[in-house]
Enzyme design. Structure first.
Site, PDB file in Angstrom:
ATOM      1  CE1 TYR A  28      15.655  84.975   9.656  1.00 46.88           C
ATOM      2  CE2 TYR A  28      17.517  83.512   9.210  1.00 46.88           C
ATOM      3  CZ  TYR A  28      16.172  83.698   9.529  1.00 46.88           C
ATOM      4  OH  TYR A  28      15.349  82.619   9.691  1.00 46.88           O
ATOM      5  CB  THR A  58      16.523  79.158  15.588  1.00 48.87           C
ATOM      6  OG1 THR A  58      17.403  80.200  15.171  1.00 48.87           O
ATOM      7  CG2 THR A  58      15.333  79.740  16.304  1.00 48.87           C
TER       8      THR A  58
HETATM    9  C1  LIG Z   1      15.911  73.489  13.787  1.00 47.74           C
HETATM   10  C2  LIG Z   1      16.817  74.277  12.900  1.00 47.74           C
HETATM   11  C3  LIG Z   1      17.126  75.596  13.226  1.00 47.74           C
HETATM   12  C4  LIG Z   1      18.027  76.340  12.440  1.00 47.74           C
HETATM   13  N1  LIG Z   1      18.403  77.595  12.843  1.00 47.74           N
HETATM   14  C5  LIG Z   1      19.430  78.233  12.225  1.00 47.74           C
HETATM   15  C6  LIG Z   1      19.999  79.428  12.770  1.00 47.74           C
HETATM   16  O1  LIG Z   1      19.604  79.938  13.832  1.00 47.74           O
HETATM   17  N2  LIG Z   1      21.028  79.995  12.106  1.00 47.74           N
HETATM   18  C7  LIG Z   1      21.527  79.467  10.923  1.00 47.74           C
HETATM   19  O2  LIG Z   1      22.476  80.023  10.357  1.00 47.74           O
HETATM   20  N3  LIG Z   1      21.000  78.338  10.392  1.00 47.74           N
HETATM   21  C8  LIG Z   1      20.001  77.703  11.027  1.00 47.74           C
HETATM   22  N4  LIG Z   1      19.532  76.500  10.526  1.00 47.74           N
HETATM   23  C9  LIG Z   1      20.126  75.943   9.301  1.00 47.74           C
HETATM   24  C10 LIG Z   1      21.233  74.944   9.651  1.00 47.74           C
HETATM   25  O3  LIG Z   1      22.325  75.527  10.327  1.00 47.74           O
HETATM   26  C11 LIG Z   1      21.736  74.208   8.394  1.00 47.74           C
HETATM   27  O4  LIG Z   1      22.329  75.138   7.524  1.00 47.74           O
HETATM   28  C12 LIG Z   1      20.615  73.469   7.648  1.00 47.74           C
HETATM   29  O5  LIG Z   1      19.769  72.797   8.553  1.00 47.74           O
HETATM   30  C13 LIG Z   1      21.193  72.410   6.693  1.00 47.74           C
HETATM   31  O6  LIG Z   1      22.086  71.540   7.379  1.00 47.74           O
HETATM   32  P1  LIG Z   1      21.683  70.013   7.746  1.00 47.74           P
HETATM   33  O7  LIG Z   1      21.399  69.341   6.439  1.00 47.74           O
HETATM   34  O8  LIG Z   1      22.872  69.458   8.447  1.00 47.74           O
HETATM   35  O9  LIG Z   1      20.484  70.078   8.640  1.00 47.74           O
HETATM   36  C14 LIG Z   1      18.600  75.753  11.275  1.00 47.74           C
HETATM   37  C15 LIG Z   1      18.257  74.437  10.945  1.00 47.74           C
HETATM   38  C16 LIG Z   1      17.406  73.697  11.741  1.00 47.74           C
HETATM   39  C17 LIG Z   1      17.106  72.263  11.368  1.00 47.74           C
END
Ligand SMILES: Cc1cc2nc3c(=O)[nH]c(=O)nc-3n(C[C@H](O)[C@H](O)[C@H](O)COP(=O)(O)O)c2cc1C
Length: 358
Positions: free
Chosen positions: A183, A25
């Site tokens: 959600y 997001t």
């Molecule tokens: C800025 C931001 C926005 C996110 N928005 C969503 C989203 O819209 N939908 C979703 O399923 N996960 C969302 N996440 C979670 C990520 O998809 C991911 O599962 C989480 O950041 C862990 O992965 P990472 O360690 O690679 O950051 C968001 C994460 C971040 C950092």
């Protein structure tokens, strides 16, 4: 040995590598009424080298909007806005799925685009989540949701299917259903949130029903091989409490496995021992976003593909900051660090201005 740089089947498509841009997001749908902009097209096109891009959470209907300036897929202007994004990604040979996110009880009446309509956050039960959300008036406590009636739950299922059709019209290769992170779909699965007694809640069969109906309706609408599902068993984010997540998610995965979806995407929670169980239960393509408390997914996660723990690995924070992430992972870095102060809303700063290696 299979590596993350090998192609892989995702439903009816072949992805060029096994590195996924995880949904994020970014609250920049400033095109009017939740319509995506040319800047969003630039952002996604910069990241088209991913095996698969999954977009930011996108509301399937007006009520499903839980945050300011998130995009939708339920109006002609939104479809037209997304068309710029999908065209730009496809010009660079990328593959892109829209994440359909109905936030359910997470939200506040002040942040809907259509303030005249009098929308209010809706939930499977009138159980409020602890926490706050940004509104145009500043941070506010999350609202107590109004319980969706039986007819409204069916209407919501149909809205997911309509939004999936709209995604295809907008040029998307498919959709991911957001069943993770607290959600609406996750709320319906969770014992601590879903207190219904009308067949949409109660026992495990009742609590998986909404998820199964949404998956079925969306698969019928656009073809199962263009539909993925994201789940995050045992993840307490957004005040989720799950007393029986192993039973619930095993039953869910067993119920939908025969449909032949494009993939299952796990946003891993603290119960990491459960992930191999799901991997065994799921006969299709398996995407893993590993549990990394206090850090973000790093280059070591590529091993998950090499060991067969997953078919693809998804990256959020690192993809936010590195538009050419697959090249950087192949080279072993270096990596730009994400600036979280620019994550949610704003202009091109901290959005499209992260440099590539070249
Ligand atoms: C800025 C931001 C926005 C996110 N928005 C969503 C989203 O819209 N939908 C979703 O399923 N996960 C969302 N996440 C979670 C990520 O998809 C991911 O599962 C989480 O950041 C862990 O992965 P990472 O360690 O690679 O950051 C968001 C994460 C971040 C950092």
């Amino acid at each position: 040995m299979t590596t993350a740089f090998d192609p892989v089947t995702i439903g009816r498509y072949t992805a060029r590598n096994r590195i996924v841009m995880s949904p994020m997001t970014r609250n920049r749908a400033y095109g009017g009424g939740g319509a995506p902009t040319a800047l969003m097209a630039t952002y996604y096109a910069q990241r088209a080298g991913a095996g698969l891009i999954i977009t930011e959470g996108t509301q399937p209907n007006a009520e499903g909007q839980g945050y300011m300036n998130t995009p939708g897929l339920h109006t002609p202007a939104q479809i037209a806005g997304w068309r710029q994004v999908t065209d730009a990604v496809h010009e660079r040979g990328g593959l892109i799925f829209a994440q359909l996110m109905h936030t359910g009880r997470i939200g506040h009446p002040a942040q809907y685009y259509d303030q005249e309509a009098g929308h209010h956050p809706r939930g499977v039960s009138a159980v409020r989540a602890e926490g706050q959300v940004h509104t145009p008036e500043g941070p506010r406590d999350l609202a107590e949701p109004r319980e969706l009636s039986d007819a409204e739950l069916w209407r919501t299922v149909a809205d997911f299917a309509d939004a999936a059709r709209n995604a295809i019209e907008a040029g998307f290769d498919g959709v991911e259903l957001h069943g993770a992170n607290g959600y609406l779909i996750h709320q319906s699965l969770a014992s601590g949130v879903n207190t219904r007694t009308d067949g949409w809640g109660g026992d495990v069969a009742g609590r998986i029903r909404f998820a199964v109906e949404v998956v079925r309706a969306v698969a019928d609408a656009i073809g199962a091989d263009r539909v993925g599902l994201r789940i995050s068993p045992s993840n307490p984010y957004n005040d989720i409490r799950e007393d029986d997540h192993r039973e619930v998610y095993s039953a869910l995965v067993e119920a939908i496995d025969p449909l032949g979806l494009a993939y299952l995407h796990i946003g891993e929670g603290p119960d990491t021992d459960f992930t191999p169980v799901l991997r065994k239960l799921w006969s299709g393509t398996f995407i893993l976003n590993p549990f990394t408390p206090g850090a973000y997914t790093g280059p070591e996660a590529l091993k998950l593909v090499e060991t067969g723990a997953a078919d693809l690995v998804s990256y959020a924070a690192l993809y936010l900051a590195n538009p050419d992430l697959p090249e950087r992972l192949r080279a072993g870095g270096p990596f730009n660090q994400p600036d979280y102060s620019k994550a949610y809303g704003g202009d091109e700063t901290g959005y499209t201005d992260y440099p590539t290696l070249a």
